[in-house]
Design a protein around this motif. Structure first.
Motif, PDB file in Angstrom:
ATOM      1  N   VAL A   1       9.366  -3.491  14.659  1.00 34.75           N
ATOM      2  CA  VAL A   1       7.838  -4.408  14.491  1.00 34.75           C
ATOM      3  C   VAL A   1       7.190  -4.141  15.409  1.00 34.75           C
ATOM      4  N   SER A   2       5.777  -3.800  15.170  1.00 34.42           N
ATOM      5  CA  SER A   2       4.840  -3.624  16.392  1.00 34.42           C
ATOM      6  C   SER A   2       4.917  -4.777  17.338  1.00 34.42           C
ATOM      7  N   ASP A   3       4.698  -4.369  18.889  1.00 32.31           N
ATOM      8  CA  ASP A   3       4.733  -5.343  19.820  1.00 32.31           C
ATOM      9  C   ASP A   3       3.477  -6.133  19.716  1.00 32.31           C
ATOM     10  N   GLY A   4       2.486  -5.771  19.284  1.00 37.39           N
ATOM     11  CA  GLY A   4       1.074  -6.518  19.204  1.00 37.39           C
ATOM     12  C   GLY A   4       0.646  -6.941  17.784  1.00 37.39           C
ATOM     13  N   GLY A   5       1.753  -6.650  16.848  1.00 34.71           N
ATOM     14  CA  GLY A   5       1.465  -6.946  15.611  1.00 34.71           C
ATOM     15  C   GLY A   5       2.107  -7.892  14.932  1.00 34.71           C
ATOM     16  N   GLU A   6       1.623  -8.501  13.905  1.00 33.04           N
ATOM     17  CA  GLU A   6       2.473  -9.651  12.928  1.00 33.04           C
ATOM     18  C   GLU A   6       2.926  -9.223  11.664  1.00 33.04           C
ATOM     19  N   PRO A   7       4.148  -9.209  11.404  1.00 29.83           N
ATOM     20  CA  PRO A   7       4.295  -8.811   9.970  1.00 29.83           C
ATOM     21  C   PRO A   7       4.146  -9.872   9.027  1.00 29.83           C
ATOM     22  N   LEU A   8       4.100  -9.045   7.777  1.00 29.09           N
ATOM     23  CA  LEU A   8       3.497 -10.180   6.694  1.00 29.09           C
ATOM     24  C   LEU A   8       4.623 -11.042   6.494  1.00 29.09           C
ATOM     25  N   PRO A   9       4.403 -12.356   6.513  1.00 30.70           N
ATOM     26  CA  PRO A   9       5.449 -13.342   6.308  1.00 30.70           C
ATOM     27  C   PRO A   9       6.331 -13.170   5.012  1.00 30.70           C
ATOM     28  N   ILE A  10       7.508 -13.644   4.994  1.00 32.34           N
ATOM     29  CA  ILE A  10       8.433 -13.632   3.881  1.00 32.34           C
ATOM     30  C   ILE A  10       8.974 -15.138   3.357  1.00 32.34           C
ATOM     31  N   VAL A  11       8.692 -15.285   2.242  1.00 30.06           N
ATOM     32  CA  VAL A  11       9.556 -16.267   1.450  1.00 30.06           C
ATOM     33  C   VAL A  11      10.699 -15.838   0.609  1.00 30.06           C
ATOM     34  N   ALA A  12      11.933 -16.103   0.799  1.00 30.95           N
ATOM     35  CA  ALA A  12      12.929 -15.733   0.228  1.00 30.95           C
ATOM     36  C   ALA A  12      13.613 -16.453  -1.110  1.00 30.95           C
ATOM     37  N   VAL A  13      13.670 -15.861  -2.245  1.00 31.42           N
ATOM     38  CA  VAL A  13      14.304 -16.449  -3.280  1.00 31.42           C
ATOM     39  C   VAL A  13      15.543 -15.762  -3.952  1.00 31.42           C
ATOM     40  N   PRO A  14      16.677 -15.906  -3.131  1.00 34.18           N
ATOM     41  CA  PRO A  14      17.810 -14.913  -3.739  1.00 34.18           C
ATOM     42  C   PRO A  14      18.444 -15.455  -4.805  1.00 34.18           C
ATOM     43  N   THR A  15      19.073 -14.387  -5.546  1.00 34.12           N
ATOM     44  CA  THR A  15      19.636 -14.583  -6.788  1.00 34.12           C
ATOM     45  C   THR A  15      20.990 -13.838  -6.953  1.00 34.12           C
ATOM     46  N   THR A  16      21.593 -13.317  -5.547  1.00 30.20           N
ATOM     47  CA  THR A  16      22.942 -13.024  -5.432  1.00 30.20           C
ATOM     48  C   THR A  16      23.500 -13.564  -4.252  1.00 30.20           C
ATOM     49  N   LEU A  17      24.655 -13.438  -4.026  1.00 29.16           N
ATOM     50  CA  LEU A  17      25.490 -14.358  -3.144  1.00 29.16           C
ATOM     51  C   LEU A  17      26.073 -13.196  -1.932  1.00 29.16           C
ATOM     52  N   ALA A  18      25.245 -12.338  -1.479  1.00 30.65           N
ATOM     53  CA  ALA A  18      26.057 -11.555  -0.449  1.00 30.65           C
ATOM     54  C   ALA A  18      25.611 -12.132   1.003  1.00 30.65           C
ATOM     55  N   GLY A  19      24.677 -12.945   0.892  1.00 32.89           N
ATOM     56  CA  GLY A  19      24.293 -13.567   2.044  1.00 32.89           C
ATOM     57  C   GLY A  19      23.298 -12.529   2.916  1.00 32.89           C
ATOM     58  N   ALA A  20      22.396 -12.002   2.470  1.00 28.76           N
ATOM     59  CA  ALA A  20      21.708 -10.986   3.181  1.00 28.76           C
ATOM     60  C   ALA A  20      20.266 -11.800   3.442  1.00 28.76           C
TER      61      ALA A  20
END
Length: 413
Positions: free
Chosen positions: A134-153
């Motif tokens: 991730v760029s030191d001076g930038g901001e990544p696009l935010p993420i909202v997660a909706v998991p449908t498996t159970l691997a725990g990622a």
């Protein structure tokens, strides 16, 4: 680490919702976070399954401005770059990642690329150098997660990716398994990639194929095992992992039922949240040797890592307990098995409990029973396991040689 030695714990998850129908609150959560232009990121199957995406579309309402149903298990850098271009074309301010670990990884890589002014040049440089950040001076696009498996990622700020711009890359065992051919893998890790909200909706899990749920559940279950003997363990992660393991052992049996019991499924989802709570923190990732074995089969083999986990975990644990204590008493307590018969009996009870979880999930118990796994590949697989980053955070006193790893694989054959 014990409480008397002191510890550091720096973990910053987003808001977590667990329950049937909770994706109906997606719009409310985006309003709270200040986002109003969402892009749905999903796999090619999930993104075209109305039973999954329609409730999410309804929950997002008019905030949904784009969809990118293009992620695949290969999770290439090119896919993430194309997803970012779609997001920028629609002036998206949040990505809603729906599905399993591959989709969540692509969303995080997309976010990392978004922090750079020239994302394509960044991707091309990552292919040349193997480094993505991730760029030191930038901001990544935010993420909202909706998991449908159970691997725990899900409650994680790191992601793996195949370093190629070719979205059509297929890494099958014949081409890349034993030969090592094909694009290399890379990764990115940054606290800014942690999802800002996570929705574990039991209604959506009911749409996931049973074989995917059971294999991913083994992967997630082993995260709880490894968190307890990680050299980075803390009293906080001890508590969450142990509680998560108890919830999972209680609820996992329902995954093969038709229909799944709602109360037991809720236990499973709560357990998956608990075992991965604090797994990825500023101090490092708390998964270890079992996951390194899973990664050894991840590049070039068309097999779910959780299926590999189910076979190798008891054998890896037997090796681990032959070398070190491995906090076997704590593991026994978390798994609800007898720890009064002495160290060897305790180790045996833990191993038997883990194998029992695998059997309850209906997973294979021998590598020879998994399509595509060839005994002749073991030296190359062992080399990949030995070089895996997670082997560097194996429990203190555990340093298997490639020959020792091959021996474990042979016992699992």
């Amino acid at each position: 680490m014990t409480p008397t030695e002191g510890f550091t714990f720096d973990f910053r998850p987003g808001a977590i919702r667990v329950g049937a129908g909770c994706v109906a609150r997606l719009g409310d959560e985006l309003d709270r976070l200040g986002y109003d232009r969402a892009m749905l990121v999903s796999g090619r199957t999930v993104g075209r399954t109305d039973a999954v995406v329609d409730p999410i579309r309804e929950g997002l309402g008019d905030r949904l401005v784009a969809e990118f149903p293009e992620t695949t298990p290969e999770k290439t850098l090119g896919t993430a770059l194309d997803g970012l271009e779609t997001a920028r074309d629609h002036d998206v301010d949040v990505a809603v990642a729906v599905g399993g670990g591959s989709t969540l990884d692509v969303a995080k890589v997309l976010g990392a690329l978004s922090s750079h002014d020239d994302a394509r040049a960044t991707a091309e440089r990552a292919i040349e150098t193997g480094d993505l950040s991730v760029s030191d001076g930038g901001e990544p696009l935010p993420i909202v997660a909706v998991p449908t498996t159970l691997a725990g990622a899900d409650l994680s700020d790191l992601a793996g990716v195949t370093l190629t711009l070719d979205r059509g890359t297929e890494l099958d065992g014949a081409d890349a398994g034993s030969s090592g051919e094909g694009p290399p893998s890379g990764g990115v890790s940054d606290p800014r990639l942690m999802p800002e909200a996570l929705f574990y909706d039991s209604d959506l899990y009911r749409t996931t194929p049973t074989s995917v749920l059971t294999a991913s559940a083994m992967n997630g279950f082993d995260k709880g095992i490894e968190a307890l003997y990680s050299p980075l363990a803390t009293p906080i992660t001890d508590g969450t992992a142990a509680r998560g393991l108890r919830l999972l052992r209680s609820g996992l049996g329902t995954l093969r039922a038709e229909p799944m019991n709602e109360a037991r499924l809720r236990e499973v989802l709560s357990g998956i949240v608990a075992v991965q709570y604090g797994l990825a923190g500023r101090e490092g990732y708390r998964a270890s040797i079992i996951h390194a074995f899973g990664h050894g089969f991840s590049h070039g083999y068309d097999v779910h890592q959780g299926t590999i986990h189910g076979v190798v975990a008891p054998h890896v644990l037997r090796y681990l307990f032959s070398e070190i204590d491995g906090r076997r008493d704590l593991l026994a307590e978390a798994l609800g098995v007898d720890a009064t018969g002495g160290p060897e009996a305790t180790a045996g009870a833990v191993i038997q409990a883990v194998a029992g979880v695998r059997d309850d999930l209906g997973l294979p118990n021998r590598l020879r029973d998994i399509d595509g796994v060839d005994q002749s590949d073991f030296p190359d697989v062992a080399a990949a396991i030995h070089d895996d980053d997670l082997l560097a955070v194996a429990p203190d006193g555990l340093d298997p040689t490639p020959e020792a790893i091959v021996a474990i694989l042979e016992r699992a054959w």
